[in-house]
Design an enzyme around this catalytic site. Structure first.
Site, PDB file in Angstrom:
ATOM      1  N   CYS A   1      -2.396 -13.183  -3.566  1.00  0.00           N
ATOM      2  CA  CYS A   1      -2.081 -14.234  -1.490  1.00  0.00           C
ATOM      3  C   CYS A   1      -2.117 -15.870  -1.065  1.00  0.00           C
ATOM      4  O   CYS A   1      -2.191 -16.190  -0.370  1.00  0.00           O
ATOM      5  CB  CYS A   1      -2.773 -13.750  -0.934  1.00  0.00           C
ATOM      6  SG  CYS A   1      -4.934 -13.489  -1.184  1.00  0.00           S
TER       7      CYS A   1
ATOM      8  N   ARG B   1       0.829  -1.359  -0.270  1.00  0.00           N
ATOM      9  CA  ARG B   1       0.065  -0.341   0.041  1.00  0.00           C
ATOM     10  C   ARG B   1       0.536   1.559   0.210  1.00  0.00           C
ATOM     11  O   ARG B   1       0.894   2.064  -0.393  1.00  0.00           O
ATOM     12  CB  ARG B   1      -1.088   0.008   1.154  1.00  0.00           C
ATOM     13  CG  ARG B   1      -2.409  -0.399   1.082  1.00  0.00           C
ATOM     14  CD  ARG B   1      -3.024  -1.051   2.444  1.00  0.00           C
ATOM     15  NE  ARG B   1      -2.778  -1.197   3.680  1.00  0.00           N
ATOM     16  CZ  ARG B   1      -2.788  -2.496   4.167  1.00  0.00           C
ATOM     17  NH1 ARG B   1      -3.375  -3.589   3.128  1.00  0.00           N
ATOM     18  NH2 ARG B   1      -2.173  -2.683   4.947  1.00  0.00           N
TER      19      ARG B   1
ATOM     20  N   ASP C   1      -6.279  -6.919  -6.481  1.00  0.00           N
ATOM     21  CA  ASP C   1      -6.220  -6.980  -5.107  1.00  0.00           C
ATOM     22  C   ASP C   1      -6.876  -8.874  -4.791  1.00  0.00           C
ATOM     23  O   ASP C   1      -7.550  -8.415  -3.879  1.00  0.00           O
ATOM     24  CB  ASP C   1      -5.851  -6.142  -4.133  1.00  0.00           C
ATOM     25  CG  ASP C   1      -5.264  -6.944  -2.643  1.00  0.00           C
ATOM     26  OD1 ASP C   1      -4.752  -8.510  -2.305  1.00  0.00           O
ATOM     27  OD2 ASP C   1      -4.680  -6.416  -1.210  1.00  0.00           O
TER      28      ASP C   1
END
Length: 397
Positions: A341, A211, A301
């Site tokens: 992820c 971020r 994301d």
């Protein structure tokens, strides 16, 4: 007498390399009748002592190693592990001005199956192994010893517990029930965390470094933040001077939290500088492409696409699809910030997927920066599986 397991000949090699997992096929036989989560001694096939481990009779990972030393697995053991983990993180906590961070990262902090996140005065536990469940009382006692002013809450509402023969659990373990909003701060950005209803333990702390790095790409840019959740990347984009940020997510409660977070930071969200759009990202990307809508920066994301090896091929297709669409709606010279992820998706495979997406999008794409999980999510050299979050900054020409 402590129960024990004796390994198949040759299966001690990974243990000698200090990998914390012992699979069922690596066990020759079990001595005694250990219950789920009970501590057992681990021996080589010829009787040499190796480690202390938690026994899990229902899991393919039949034992998870607590220690390679002859020590008791008790409250003092967990106090030592917590203090070591806190010391490891002290520098990054001070550097990034954190009031929310990962305190214990399971196997990567030598406490298999135990994740603890700290949000202000609340310690949120996720216990994913039989050993973690068995020693819950000692763990909570140790947490209270190390953080006497903190409350402890459990968020073990994760399906993977079934593989350990465990039911999902949530609730107060010590102190008070968390309020609806606990405000943490990272890098000068305030973020509201819903510990009880939020994803995982309430927030995605692992993306903190990404971020921060994203800010250098957004000044005076039109930004699309996909799978925005509570707006973490969107907040940094606003702080970084983006012209406009569209936060897109299928969850209205998450979007409401994202808007609240923007207001919490006193960002100007008037005149549609910040948009909070309830939409299916896959459909939205196609609509933007078909309409000819373009952006300068797209942030991708998504949630974990692969929970098991059986899902990996489908996950590859999903990652390729969304990244291809993102490339197609970027202005020439635009930036794609894309992440995975999924622990089963290694960095090399993810890079290949982005390359394949570029071919299908018929765009020239350059990798210019790589990202990993934040520093409070360490990777032990003996446990490479701890490296799960990877990302790229790409220039799309």
């Amino acid at each position: 007498m402590t129960s024990s397991i004796r390994l198949v000949k040759g299966r001690e090699k990974s243990v000698l390399r200090r990998h914390p997992w012992i699979f069922s096929r690596g066990i020759q036989h079990v001595e005694g009748s250990p219950v789920s989560g009970e501590t057992v001694d681990v021996y080589t096939n010829d009787g040499r002592w190796l480690a202390k481990a938690a026994f899990s009779p229902e899991s393919q990972i039949r034992a998870r190693i607590w220690s390679f030393e002859k020590e008791d697995i008790d409250c003092d053991f967990f106090i030592k592990r917590i203090q070591q983990a806190q010391q490891l993180r002290d520098e990054v906590i001070w550097r990034d001005k954190l009031t929310g961070y990962r305190l214990l990262a399971a196997e990567s902090d030598n406490v298999p199956g135990i994740t603890v996140d700290k949000y202000q005065d609340y310690l949120v536990c996720q216990l994913l192994s039989a050993g973690a469940e068995y020693h819950k009382a000692s763990l909570v006692k140790a947490l209270v010893h190390c953080f006497p002013d903190c409350h402890v809450y459990e968020r073990s509402d994760v399906a993977v517990r079934k593989k350990e023969g465990l039911a999902e659990r949530v609730g107060v373990l010590h102190g008070d029930t968390p309020p609806e909003s606990v405000v943490i701060e990272e890098n000068g950005v305030k973020i509201s965390v819903d510990i009880i209803k939020g994803h995982k333990t309430g927030f995605y702390l692992d993306q903190r470094d990404s971020r921060l790095q994203s800010m250098k790409y957004v000044e005076d840019k039109e930004v699309l933040n996909c799978f925005s959740y509570t707006g973490g990347f969107g907040l940094y984009a606003l702080k970084g001077g983006a012209k406009r940020v569209i936060n897109a997510d299928v969850s209205q409660p998450a979007l409401d939290s994202a808007k609240y977070n923007a207001q919490l930071n006193e960002f100007d969200i008037s005149k549609k500088r910040a948009v909070f759009l309830n939409a299916d990202v896959f459909k939205l990307l196609r609509e933007y492409r078909d309409q000819g809508t373009k952006f300068d920066v797209v942030i991708m994301d998504p949630p974990k696409f692969a929970e098991s090896k059986a899902q990996l091929n489908g996950a590859c297709r999903g990652y390729k699809d969304i990244n291809m669409l993102a490339m197609q709606i970027l202005n020439p010279g635009g930036t794609l910030l894309t992440y995975s992820c999924s622990g089963l998706m290694d960095q090399v495979l993810f890079q290949k997927i982005i390359a394949d997406a570029a071919l299908d999008a018929q765009r020239t794409v350059k990798f210019i920066e790589r990202f990993e999980q934040a520093a409070d999510h360490p990777i032990d050299t003996a446990y490479p599986e701890g490296f799960y979050l990877k990302g790229f900054a790409c220039k799309v020409l």
